[in-house]
Design a protein around this motif. Structure first.
Motif, PDB file in Angstrom:
ATOM      1  N   GLU A 124       1.174   4.050  -2.955  1.00 34.43           N
ATOM      2  CA  GLU A 124       0.911   5.438  -2.563  1.00 34.43           C
ATOM      3  C   GLU A 124       2.084   6.346  -2.937  1.00 34.43           C
ATOM      4  O   GLU A 124       1.896   7.428  -3.493  1.00 34.43           O
ATOM      5  CB  GLU A 124       0.654   5.494  -1.057  1.00 34.43           C
ATOM      6  CG  GLU A 124       0.319   6.861  -0.516  1.00 34.43           C
ATOM      7  CD  GLU A 124       0.126   6.834   0.995  1.00 34.43           C
ATOM      8  OE1 GLU A 124       0.655   7.744   1.657  1.00 34.43           O
ATOM      9  OE2 GLU A 124      -0.549   5.912   1.501  1.00 34.43           O
ATOM     10  N   LYS A 125       3.297   5.895  -2.647  1.00 38.51           N
ATOM     11  CA  LYS A 125       4.480   6.714  -2.947  1.00 38.51           C
ATOM     12  C   LYS A 125       4.730   6.817  -4.450  1.00 38.51           C
ATOM     13  O   LYS A 125       5.150   7.869  -4.937  1.00 38.51           O
ATOM     14  CB  LYS A 125       5.708   6.166  -2.228  1.00 38.51           C
ATOM     15  CG  LYS A 125       5.681   6.455  -0.747  1.00 38.51           C
ATOM     16  CD  LYS A 125       7.019   6.200  -0.126  1.00 38.51           C
ATOM     17  CE  LYS A 125       6.972   6.671   1.318  1.00 38.51           C
ATOM     18  NZ  LYS A 125       8.306   6.826   1.868  1.00 38.51           N
ATOM     19  N   ALA A 183       2.488   9.357  -5.807  1.00 36.11           N
ATOM     20  CA  ALA A 183       2.730  10.693  -5.262  1.00 36.11           C
ATOM     21  C   ALA A 183       3.979  11.364  -5.843  1.00 36.11           C
ATOM     22  O   ALA A 183       4.263  12.507  -5.496  1.00 36.11           O
ATOM     23  CB  ALA A 183       2.851  10.610  -3.740  1.00 36.11           C
ATOM     24  N   GLU A 210       0.829  -1.206   0.000  1.00 34.44           N
ATOM     25  CA  GLU A 210       0.000   0.000   0.000  1.00 34.44           C
ATOM     26  C   GLU A 210       0.863   1.255   0.000  1.00 34.44           C
ATOM     27  O   GLU A 210       0.599   2.211  -0.748  1.00 34.44           O
ATOM     28  CB  GLU A 210      -0.939   0.006   1.201  1.00 34.44           C
ATOM     29  CG  GLU A 210      -2.058  -1.005   1.095  1.00 34.44           C
ATOM     30  CD  GLU A 210      -2.970  -1.001   2.314  1.00 34.44           C
ATOM     31  OE1 GLU A 210      -3.064   0.043   2.989  1.00 34.44           O
ATOM     32  OE2 GLU A 210      -3.594  -2.042   2.557  1.00 34.44           O
TER      33      GLU A 210
END
Length: 172
Positions: free
Chosen positions: A101-102, A105, A97
């Motif tokens: 997410e990174k 981003a 996860e």
């Protein structure tokens, strides 16, 4: 960076157009540089002076193309470093996860199609790790449409691997 794999065909065309433009610009600058050198070099009447002008032109060419090559190699460095740091962090903590997410981003845009492909392949890996096999396969198929032959083979093998994993999960 914005996750829009459906735009990859347009992006590949943009990258290819930009790369052709950069090559033409680099060759034009080199030709102008040599033209200026030849016209600035003093008029020589001796063979040694003439050979000196030729050697100088060769040195200018070598230094110029080395510099252009070095600059082109560095242009995507910031994106690759961010992407590689995220991958290393994932390999250490195995948190899918956080990995996804990174990746999503990252605010630095890739400068080359290869970097963009690697970024999307990492996202597909994150989807697979998180058990989102359908999203993973869909992304792989979008990547396959714009991939080179070498990349297509890797992507096809990855699709088979994910499908086999999905079948194993279904039987258990």
């Amino acid at each position: 960076m914005i996750y829009k794999p459906e735009n990859l065909k347009k992006k590949r065309a943009i990258y290819e157009k930009r790369d052709k433009w950069l090559i033409r610009l680099a060759l034009l600058i080199w030709a102008v540089l040599l033209f200026i050198y030849v016209n600035i070099a003093p008029y020589v009447k001796s063979t040694i002076g003439f050979l000196g002008v030729i050697v100088g032109g060769v040195v200018i060419t070598i230094v110029y193309f080395f510099t252009v090559f070095f600059v082109l190699m560095l242009r995507g460095r910031q994106f690759r470093k961010l992407n590689n740091d995220i991958v290393k962090e994932y390999q250490e903590n195995k948190n899918g996860e956080l990995f996804l997410e990174k990746l999503l981003a990252i605010d630095t845009k890739p400068k080359e199609m290869q970097d963009e492909m690697i970024w999307y392949l990492n996202i597909a890996t994150a989807f697979n790790v998180l058990g989102k096999r359908n999203e993973c396969i869909a992304l792989f198929k979008q990547l396959e449409e714009v991939a080179t032959e070498k990349e297509k083979e890797y992507i096809q093998n990855s699709i088979k691997f994910v499908q086999e994993q999905s079948e194993k999960d279904d039987t258990h």
